[in-house]
Design an enzyme around this catalytic site. Structure first.
Site, PDB file in Angstrom:
ATOM      1  NE  ARG A 101      -1.609  -1.478   3.735  1.00  0.00           N
ATOM      2  CZ  ARG A 101      -1.843  -1.027   4.876  1.00  0.00           C
ATOM      3  NH1 ARG A 101      -2.673  -0.387   5.344  1.00  0.00           N
ATOM      4  NH2 ARG A 101      -0.633  -1.186   5.791  1.00  0.00           N
ATOM      5  CG  ASN A 132      12.423  26.943   5.726  1.00  0.00           C
ATOM      6  OD1 ASN A 132      11.564  27.822   5.943  1.00  0.00           O
ATOM      7  ND2 ASN A 132      13.433  27.031   6.616  1.00  0.00           N
ATOM      8  CG  HIS A 191      22.259  29.511   0.722  1.00  0.00           C
ATOM      9  ND1 HIS A 191      21.327  28.984   0.181  1.00  0.00           N
ATOM     10  CD2 HIS A 191      23.098  30.181  -0.111  1.00  0.00           C
ATOM     11  CE1 HIS A 191      21.117  29.417  -1.102  1.00  0.00           C
ATOM     12  NE2 HIS A 191      22.259  30.110  -1.240  1.00  0.00           N
ATOM     13  CE  LYS A 194      20.047  26.194   6.883  1.00  0.00           C
ATOM     14  NZ  LYS A 194      20.550  26.846   5.339  1.00  0.00           N
ATOM     15  CG  HIS A 231      22.602  23.088   3.800  1.00  0.00           C
ATOM     16  ND1 HIS A 231      21.446  23.614   3.279  1.00  0.00           N
ATOM     17  CD2 HIS A 231      22.636  21.716   3.826  1.00  0.00           C
ATOM     18  CE1 HIS A 231      20.721  22.278   2.814  1.00  0.00           C
ATOM     19  NE2 HIS A 231      21.737  21.156   3.245  1.00  0.00           N
ATOM     20  CE1 TYR A 260      16.017  25.522   5.259  1.00  0.00           C
ATOM     21  CE2 TYR A 260      15.114  24.646   3.183  1.00  0.00           C
ATOM     22  CZ  TYR A 260      15.781  25.711   3.956  1.00  0.00           C
ATOM     23  OH  TYR A 260      15.698  26.803   3.168  1.00  0.00           O
ATOM     24  CG  ASP A 312      23.992  30.629  -4.252  1.00  0.00           C
ATOM     25  OD1 ASP A 312      24.015  31.362  -3.088  1.00  0.00           O
ATOM     26  OD2 ASP A 312      22.793  29.721  -4.274  1.00  0.00           O
TER      27      ASP A 312
END
Length: 183
Positions: A23, A49, A62, A71, A118, A131, A170
């Site tokens: 299932r 988030n 970041h 996190k 991260h 996260y 970035d």
């Protein structure tokens, strides 16, 4: 919940117990008591988030200065290569990184402690990345570290002949030697 240590003492891979049959499946993605018992850490999460990214998107690296966020990250659709970089100048592992593949099938999670940058790279056609954070997001404290800094030398699994899709922020982020880091 199975906790697997990594080469950096403060970073953990968590693997929940999955109960499945024809299932589908059930898993407990977070349990405060079990997290504390298995990791020895007492944390409080204040924000959840969810991001969706296309194949070859690279988000990061970041972090948030002065009010760092721990996190707990996972993927619920697709697959990513997830990275945590120690940017605590006083740490014996300063500038070192951990990378792990997080997928909807392996159900693994990565604990990225405060004091780490991260980021992740999307391996599948798209990925939904969730996260939990231990502090709120403050745009004025948001920082980035250059994802391709040769002094860190992350082995991103970028396909030959492709370039990661990164944000303008970035793409122009400072290298570790020029970045604002933790003491």
């Amino acid at each position: 919940m199975k906790v697997m240590p990594t080469a950096i003492t403060d970073v953990f891979i968590l693997e929940p117990q999955v109960f499945g049959d024809s299932r589908g499946f059930f898993l407990e993605s977070f349990n405060q008591k079990m997290f504390q018992e298995t990791t020895g850490l007492t944390v409080s999460f204040v924000q959840d988030n969810h991001s969706r990214s296309a194949k070859s998107v690279l988000r990061g690296l970041h972090y948030q200065i002065r009010q760092p966020q721990g996190k707990l990250v996972r993927v619920v659709r697709g697959a990513v290569f997830d990275v945590a970089v120690d940017i605590r100048r006083s740490s014996p592992t300063f500038g070192q990184w951990i990378g792990v593949e997080l997928t909807e099938d392996n159900h693994r999670q990565l604990w990225v402690p405060p004091g780490f940058a991260h980021g992740f790279y999307v391996l599948s056609d798209s990925a939904d990345f969730l996260y939990k954070t231990t502090d709120y997001y403050f745009p004025e404290l948001d920082r980035s570290l250059f994802w391709a800094d040769p002094s860190i030398s992350i082995s991103w699994p970028v396909e030959i002949g492709t370039q990661p899709l990164v944000s303008a922020k970035d793409a122009t982020a400072p290298k570790l030697s020029e970045a604002e880091v933790f003491s």
